[in-house]
Design a protein around this motif. Structure first.
Motif: not given
Length: 724
Positions: A665-668, A696, A671-672, A704, A646, A699, A702
């Protein structure tokens, strides 16, 4: 828009008070808003109530449907207000992400003419409205009203728009277009509903370009125009049309007629027709008769060299002036003209403000024998601009090295440990005063005593005084309120000028009307205790003539950014230029990067190219005096982040400078904000919107993001300038 209704008659009002008492009690117990309606009323009635609390409304609706509505706001004894605390019901008309079509600001307290009860008629549209109490110190009193059009959220737009092409022009027997063909594109989005965002075309396999007007193709030969349209939701429709253009038999007549060129002089004029302060010369040219079109427009001021005319010319130097002007068409024909006028100095020119505001901070609270604050410390920041005179612009603070935040009420720090609060205040002229205070907070075991002591409030009148003690031209009244003894903190400061209604005090009050004046003032703390006072003074007329300006402006530049151990800026450096002129005022500020052309300075300059750089800068005042300077620095490349790391750590998702309010938010994949990638290469704004939706949308599945949060981000992307 909204309209306040008249207060009810006395007999009706007594019945309404009884009903509202019952409604308020039921609302407090059940969370529902129950208001009797009458024949001919609006589609719905929405009720807010307030009492002694400065942190929340007692009752407030959460949802409504689109259409007309009766808004009721009551802050009275019947709703539990026993202290006379004023509150407002204010609809937000500036924060991004909310509806801004209702302008409502109701101020109510139990002792006003309506007894704290008000009604207003408004029209609501689908979306979300933000409302709040605007009384200083009541910041936590806010909420959201969600308005639906059909009882639920609209379905997302998944239908591509309709796009068509129409080819017109003179055709020969074989259907070929003689001389030129005009391709007109049309796009609608009736089924999808999100609206057409972009229309683009590609001529003969070239790159797609934005379609803004019918496309004229005059090159002889076979042609193909591919076209496409994207809606705000990112759906795209495509098409193609082919045709042939042949040369016409007859060449057009050459253009031998000069264009038409005129000039208009505007500005404030005195009785003799001279322009006061400055005159604006606007030049306009057309070439309807010749037909080849206007190529250039130029002007010459007072016999100087001709220069390209790009915008209206402002002439402020006193004296007689002549502007010669000319226009040349594409065929080389030229028309000329001339206009003469006189500029005179205005009677009074105010002195510019070059003095920074005074800003101080006081730390209060219970202290132990070591001087540490037990349980919490309250930091109160006070700023005035008595000497400068332009008035306060903004007061900000930074806690323990964090980002600077707008200061609007006393800051309470309860985290145990040592703390530093840096603070600064800027005035309207851009001058900045700053400071800092350091203190320690330790844990406390005892609850504080309730605050029953009114705050202290004082008034200071400043300005130039004549021998009779009257203030020449302007008197500045600065109010100062503290609540050290009570401890709950100042909630509001108000003033009344010459018997007018009390208003919120946010900055020193300047009084320039000649005559005797009285300012009544009062301060209320968070616990509801109030202190009052009054000050009287006289203002006399000012008679000042400024002298000619022969002094160059003061101009400086600062370079900011992340620095490495060698003082080089990592990734980028930002150059901020500041210029002031105490006499005629700054006219232009310019800069040149690494020996390039001079460019108008309108915002801080960000330099990202690695290597050594030099920025030359200069400022010219209205009288023509110029000040110059140079700054040198080095930029080095930033270390590449790890995959999936991120890098954009802002708290919320920001698109092209617009804060959507959605958590970053953080994702794999990062961040977005990293996934959105504002700096990517996008052919069109529609392509950027499609990219945002593609990265996006997974997400939402899932968990997020919610579908509503995705829709908010897509709307911000559609309104951005990225790809445009």
């Amino acid at each position: 828009m909204s309209q306040l209704a008249s207060p009810p008659r006395p007999q009706t009002r007594r019945r309404d008070v009884l009903r509202r008492v019952v409604v308020a009690l039921l609302a407090a117990l059940t969370g529902l808003s129950l208001v009797p309606t009458t024949a001919g009323a609006a589609d719905q009635t929405l009720t807010w109530t307030a009492g002694n609390s400065v942190t929340a409304y007692l009752t407030a609706p959460e949802t409504a449907v689109a259409g007309t509505a009766t808004i009721i706001f009551e802050n009275s004894r019947a709703t539990g207000n026993t202290t006379g605390m004023p509150h407002t019901l204010t609809f937000d008309t500036s924060t991004p992400g909310y509806n801004h079509d209702v302008d409502l600001n109701i101020v109510a307290n139990p002792f006003d003419a309506n007894g704290g009860y008000y009604e207003a008629e408004v029209t609501l549209t689908p979306g979300t409205y933000r409302y709040f109490c605007s009384i200083p110190g009541h910041g936590p009193m806010w909420g959201e009203l969600v308005v639906t059009g059909d009882g639920g959220e609209p379905d997302p737009d998944t239908t591509a728009p309709t796009v068509t092409a129409d080819v017109t022009g003179e055709q020969d027997d074989d259907g070929a277009y003689v001389g030129s063909a005009t391709v007109t594109l049309g796009a609608t989005d009736e089924d999808g509903g999100s609206g057409v965002d972009t229309v683009e075309y590609s001529l003969d396999g070239g790159a797609y370009a934005a379609y803004s007007a019918p496309l004229q193709v005059s090159e002889p030969g076979a042609h193909t125009v591919d076209y496409r349209a994207s809606d705000v939701a990112g759906n795209t429709a495509e098409g193609s049309v082919s045709f042939t253009v042949v040369e016409p038999d007859v060449e057009p007549e050459p253009d031998t007629t000069a264009p038409t060129v005129t000039a208009e002089v505007t500005g404030e004029q005195d009785d003799d027709g001279a322009y006061v302060g400055s005159a604006t010369v606007t030049v306009a040219a057309t070439d309807e008769e010749g037909g080849s079109g206007v190529d250039t427009i130029e002007y010459s001021l007072d016999g100087g060299e001709y220069a390209a005319y790009t915008e209206a010319l402002t002439v402020s130097a006193p004296g007689e002036h002549t502007v010669d002007y000319r226009a040349t068409d594409v065929a080389g024909n030229t028309a000329e003209g001339s206009v003469t006028f006189t500029v005179v100095e205005p009677d009074v020119e105010p002195e510019p403000d070059t003095t920074a505001p005074e800003v101080t901070a006081a730390v209060t609270g219970e202290q132990d024998e070591d001087g540490a604050y037990v349980g919490s410390a309250t930091v109160t920041i006070t700023a005035t601009d008595e000497e400068g005179g332009s008035g306060l612009g903004m007061v900000e603070y930074s806690l323990d090295g964090g980002e600077f935040t707008h200061y609007h009420e006393a800051l309470t720090v309860s985290e145990p440990g040592e703390h530093t609060v840096a603070f600064r205040a800027s005035d309207v002229a851009g001058n900045v005063g700053e400071g800092s205070v350091t203190f320690t907070v330790v844990e406390g075991d005892v609850e504080p005593e309730p605050d029953t002591t009114a705050p202290e409030v004082t008034a200071a009148v400043t300005g130039e005084q004549d021998e009779d003690g009257a203030y020449v031209g302007t008197a500045t009244v600065t109010l100062t309120a503290t609540d050290e003894e009570g401890g709950s903190g100042v909630a509001s400061v108000e003033y009344s000028l010459d018997g007018a209604a009390f208003a919120a005090y946010t900055a020193p009050l300047e009084v320039s009307a000649p005559g005797a004046h009285t300012v009544d003032y009062r301060a209320t703390d968070v616990a509801g205790n109030t202190a009052e006072g009054s000050v009287s003074f006289t203002v006399a007329e000012e008679d000042v003539e400024p002298g000619p300006d022969t002094t160059a402006p003061e101009v400086s530049a600062t370079v900011t950014g992340e620095e490495d151990e060698d003082g080089a800026f990592v990734g980028s450096a930002t150059v901020t230029i500041a210029a002031t002129d105490a006499d005629s005022g700054v006219d232009t500020v310019e800069y040149a990067l690494d020996g390039g052309d001079w460019t108008a300075y309108t915002a801080p300059v960000e330099v990202t190219e690695p290597g050594a750089h030099t920025v030359d800068y200069r400022a010219t005042d209205v009288a023509g005096n110029t000040g110059e300077g140079t700054v040198t620095f080095t930029v080095v490349e930033a270390d590449e982040p790890e995959p999936g790391e991120c890098t954009d750590t802002r708290a919320t998702v920001v698109v092209d400078g617009v804060d959507t309010g959605v958590a970053n938010a953080e994702t794999e994949g990062g961040c977005l904000n990293d996934l959105i990638d504002e700096d990517g290469d996008y052919a069109t704004r529609g392509a950027f919107v499609r990219h945002v939706g593609d990265v996006l949308r997974p997400h939402v599945a899932d968990g997020v993001l919610t579908a509503r949060e995705l829709s908010t981000i897509l709307r911000a992307a559609a309104r951005s300038t990225i790809g445009a």
